[in-house]
Design a protein around this motif. Structure first.
Motif, PDB file in Angstrom:
ATOM      1  N   PRO A 193      -8.057 -52.313  16.186  1.00  0.00           N
ATOM      2  CA  PRO A 193      -8.152 -51.765  15.057  1.00  0.00           C
ATOM      3  C   PRO A 193      -9.270 -52.182  13.650  1.00  0.00           C
ATOM      4  O   PRO A 193      -9.648 -51.484  13.005  1.00  0.00           O
ATOM      5  N   LEU A 194      -9.697 -53.244  14.107  1.00  0.00           N
ATOM      6  CA  LEU A 194     -10.669 -53.722  13.253  1.00  0.00           C
ATOM      7  C   LEU A 194     -12.044 -53.705  13.712  1.00  0.00           C
ATOM      8  O   LEU A 194     -13.169 -54.267  13.242  1.00  0.00           O
ATOM      9  N   GLU A 195     -12.335 -52.985  14.964  1.00  0.00           N
ATOM     10  CA  GLU A 195     -13.598 -52.808  15.712  1.00  0.00           C
ATOM     11  C   GLU A 195     -14.430 -52.108  14.876  1.00  0.00           C
ATOM     12  O   GLU A 195     -13.725 -50.561  14.326  1.00  0.00           O
ATOM     13  N   ASP A 196     -15.405 -52.293  14.404  1.00  0.00           N
ATOM     14  CA  ASP A 196     -16.525 -51.589  13.620  1.00  0.00           C
ATOM     15  C   ASP A 196     -16.271 -51.524  12.122  1.00  0.00           C
ATOM     16  O   ASP A 196     -16.580 -50.669  11.446  1.00  0.00           O
ATOM     17  N   ILE A 197     -15.448 -52.453  11.788  1.00  0.00           N
ATOM     18  CA  ILE A 197     -15.058 -52.424  10.306  1.00  0.00           C
ATOM     19  C   ILE A 197     -16.252 -52.670   9.393  1.00  0.00           C
ATOM     20  O   ILE A 197     -16.186 -52.152   8.329  1.00  0.00           O
ATOM     21  N   GLU A 198     -17.025 -53.332  10.099  1.00  0.00           N
ATOM     22  CA  GLU A 198     -18.375 -53.701   9.287  1.00  0.00           C
ATOM     23  C   GLU A 198     -19.050 -52.370   8.930  1.00  0.00           C
ATOM     24  O   GLU A 198     -19.814 -52.340   7.804  1.00  0.00           O
ATOM     25  N   LEU A 199     -18.862 -51.627   9.780  1.00  0.00           N
ATOM     26  CA  LEU A 199     -19.838 -50.328   9.733  1.00  0.00           C
ATOM     27  C   LEU A 199     -19.072 -49.415   8.750  1.00  0.00           C
ATOM     28  O   LEU A 199     -19.931 -48.814   7.770  1.00  0.00           O
ATOM     29  N   ASP A 200     -17.804 -49.416   8.517  1.00  0.00           N
ATOM     30  CA  ASP A 200     -16.998 -48.751   7.859  1.00  0.00           C
ATOM     31  C   ASP A 200     -17.237 -49.077   6.277  1.00  0.00           C
ATOM     32  O   ASP A 200     -17.276 -48.378   5.385  1.00  0.00           O
ATOM     33  N   ILE A 201     -17.384 -50.593   6.093  1.00  0.00           N
ATOM     34  CA  ILE A 201     -17.516 -51.067   4.962  1.00  0.00           C
ATOM     35  C   ILE A 201     -18.918 -50.660   4.501  1.00  0.00           C
ATOM     36  O   ILE A 201     -19.136 -50.479   3.124  1.00  0.00           O
TER      37      ILE A 201
END
Length: 68
Positions: free
Chosen positions: A48-56
């Motif tokens: 679920p936290l995969e690519d969260i940096e991109l979303d941020i």
């Protein structure tokens, strides 16, 4: 921003469908869509936290744009 007294906005608002919301029907559709997503393997998310940096980064970029 569109002024509230704009004739196009009034025409758009008058054309909106004002039928009452059927909660039980909407819930049934939601549950069917949830079941379909699970059967396709789309849910639950494996990471679920995969690519969260991109979303941020996307959120920061969108929120930094001022409105005219």
């Amino acid at each position: 921003m569109i002024p509230r007294n704009n004739p196009l906005l009034k025409e758009f608002e008058e054309g909106l469908d004002r039928t009452p919301v059927n909660y039980l029907e909407n819930l049934r559709v939601f549950l069917l869509l949830l079941e379909e997503a699970r059967s396709l393997g789309a849910l639950p998310l494996k990471h679920p936290l995969e690519d969260i940096e991109l979303d941020i980064r996307y959120a920061r970029a969108i929120n930094s744009v001022g409105t005219p």
